[in-house]
Design a protein around this motif. Sequence first.
Motif, PDB file in Angstrom:
ATOM      1  N   GLY A 188       0.683  -1.277  -0.003  1.00  0.00           N
ATOM      2  CA  GLY A 188      -0.119  -0.117   0.038  1.00  0.00           C
ATOM      3  C   GLY A 188       0.745   1.217   0.142  1.00  0.00           C
ATOM      4  N   MET A 189       1.886   1.317   0.866  1.00  0.00           N
ATOM      5  CA  MET A 189       2.582   2.303   0.894  1.00  0.00           C
ATOM      6  C   MET A 189       3.477   2.640  -0.446  1.00  0.00           C
ATOM      7  N   ALA A 190       3.613   1.376  -1.087  1.00  0.00           N
ATOM      8  CA  ALA A 190       4.258   1.634  -2.606  1.00  0.00           C
ATOM      9  C   ALA A 190       3.638   2.110  -3.466  1.00  0.00           C
ATOM     10  N   ILE A 191       2.287   1.848  -3.482  1.00  0.00           N
ATOM     11  CA  ILE A 191       1.279   2.415  -4.467  1.00  0.00           C
ATOM     12  C   ILE A 191       1.153   3.839  -4.184  1.00  0.00           C
ATOM     13  N   GLU A 192       1.021   4.276  -2.931  1.00  0.00           N
ATOM     14  CA  GLU A 192       0.967   5.394  -2.709  1.00  0.00           C
ATOM     15  C   GLU A 192       2.224   6.499  -3.106  1.00  0.00           C
ATOM     16  N   ASP A 193       3.319   5.813  -2.887  1.00  0.00           N
ATOM     17  CA  ASP A 193       4.562   6.661  -3.322  1.00  0.00           C
ATOM     18  C   ASP A 193       4.496   6.665  -4.927  1.00  0.00           C
ATOM     19  N   ALA A 194       4.063   5.761  -5.500  1.00  0.00           N
ATOM     20  CA  ALA A 194       3.798   5.981  -7.131  1.00  0.00           C
ATOM     21  C   ALA A 194       2.940   7.079  -7.522  1.00  0.00           C
ATOM     22  N   VAL A 195       1.655   6.943  -7.064  1.00  0.00           N
ATOM     23  CA  VAL A 195       0.771   8.022  -7.272  1.00  0.00           C
ATOM     24  C   VAL A 195       1.224   9.461  -6.872  1.00  0.00           C
ATOM     25  N   VAL A 196       1.967   9.524  -5.795  1.00  0.00           N
ATOM     26  CA  VAL A 196       2.316  10.821  -5.450  1.00  0.00           C
ATOM     27  C   VAL A 196       3.444  11.344  -6.303  1.00  0.00           C
TER      28      VAL A 196
ATOM     29  N   ARG B 173       6.080  14.943   1.112  1.00  0.00           N
ATOM     30  CA  ARG B 173       4.906  14.268   1.220  1.00  0.00           C
ATOM     31  C   ARG B 173       4.749  13.048   1.898  1.00  0.00           C
ATOM     32  N   ARG B 174       5.853  12.443   1.595  1.00  0.00           N
ATOM     33  CA  ARG B 174       5.909  10.825   1.909  1.00  0.00           C
ATOM     34  C   ARG B 174       6.608  10.362   3.136  1.00  0.00           C
ATOM     35  N   PHE B 175       7.667  11.185   3.474  1.00  0.00           N
ATOM     36  CA  PHE B 175       8.440  10.391   4.615  1.00  0.00           C
ATOM     37  C   PHE B 175       7.701  10.352   5.804  1.00  0.00           C
ATOM     38  N   GLU B 176       6.950  11.432   6.518  1.00  0.00           N
ATOM     39  CA  GLU B 176       6.293  11.036   7.821  1.00  0.00           C
ATOM     40  C   GLU B 176       5.626  10.246   7.666  1.00  0.00           C
TER      41      GLU B 176
ATOM     42  N   LEU C 270      11.930  16.815  -4.241  1.00  0.00           N
ATOM     43  CA  LEU C 270      11.903  17.034  -2.894  1.00  0.00           C
ATOM     44  C   LEU C 270      10.440  17.276  -2.493  1.00  0.00           C
ATOM     45  N   ALA C 271       9.638  17.444  -3.217  1.00  0.00           N
ATOM     46  CA  ALA C 271       7.985  17.632  -2.880  1.00  0.00           C
ATOM     47  C   ALA C 271       7.802  16.113  -2.540  1.00  0.00           C
ATOM     48  N   TYR C 272       7.966  15.393  -3.436  1.00  0.00           N
ATOM     49  CA  TYR C 272       7.789  13.854  -3.197  1.00  0.00           C
ATOM     50  C   TYR C 272       8.206  13.458  -1.866  1.00  0.00           C
ATOM     51  N   ALA C 273       9.391  13.565  -1.560  1.00  0.00           N
ATOM     52  CA  ALA C 273       9.740  13.106  -0.235  1.00  0.00           C
ATOM     53  C   ALA C 273       9.116  13.864   0.786  1.00  0.00           C
TER      54      ALA C 273
END
Length: 370
Positions: free
Chosen positions: A297-305, A326-329, A321-324
């Motif tokens: 699920g986290m991988a799918i969210e990564d890809a979409v973001v 939004r995702r890291f926390e 930078l925007a991708y990370a």
Amino acid sequence: MNKAKRVLVVGSGIGGATAACALAKAGLETHCIDVQPARSTVGSGICLLHNTMRALSEIGLAEPCLDSGLRFEVFKQHDAAGNLLMSNPTPPGIGIRRPELARILETAASEAGAKLERGLSATSVTDRGDRVEVVFSDGREAAYDLVVAADGAYSKLRELFFGSEHRVWFAGQSAWRFNAPRPPEVNGFCLYRSPDGKRTVGALPTSREACYLFFLENSAQHMHWPDDQLDVLVRERLDGFSAPVIQDALAQVTTPGQVLVRPFDITLVPAPWHRGRIVLVGDAAHSPTPQMTSGGGMAIEDAVVLAQCAQAHPEVEEALLAYAARRFERVSTVWNASLQLCKYEQDPVPNPQRSAALMLQTYQYLGQPM
């Protein structure tokens, strides 16, 4: 760095195939490669929680997954005999077989315009600053604006560009998994606990007709098992579980090839998740233990973001930078909860109520936007 127009995705697993689909839908020329010559038809199941279904709906893939899997909205705990101890509602998710999810994702990526090639690897990847030059195993060469490392927990691209300090480490557990026909009572995420609380068997639906079962085994180090004895060994480990769900499922296990065993090798790469024009997604960036059923699920969210950021930002560096950001926390919260649950299960005196409370709390956290 100008805006990315041409992208290479290395790996066509859950994160890679979703990235290929999402990036192609975002208008990028997308090339996806995988070293495996054919998509695997072997595999157990995967749970796609409510947040994952929301991400899939962003790229039009929630309905195909719903059609192939089975929706559920309950988390249940039982004793070893199958008596229900606790039942809690959860936000809706689905269970689906991994090979079926792979088919859906790869088909959607191809239909979106991504070029998928199997039996192909990148033998050389060189970031030139304004482009990434790639030499493939068949001798071809090409240049890309962005390379997405979706090559899994043992990512070669991560080691090449991020260093060996982010290699996986063993979390002290392994999972035994096997498929079975689905009885009516496996209508959600079901756990069965031994009387001493030190052994846990789980069951998840993967369709109206099927489910899969898993058993978590603690060990200080990686364990090694003879491949031709896995059916016998899983029966030994489930001795004492008299629940009909478990016994009926074991009756279907007649060959060692029906049993899959995987150690929990994990890592969490600190943000940012890119070096130059190389960016990590999925297990390459964050391989968790499976207690929160959220690795895929986290991988799918990564890809979409990642696709959203690539489309929204005019520069590659800005997008990554925007991708990370939004995702890291979000990823680290789920990763840490999964690891804590794994540690709870290794305690000398397990506390199932404490584990259930953390799991339900994290389910609620996942309801927040990705």
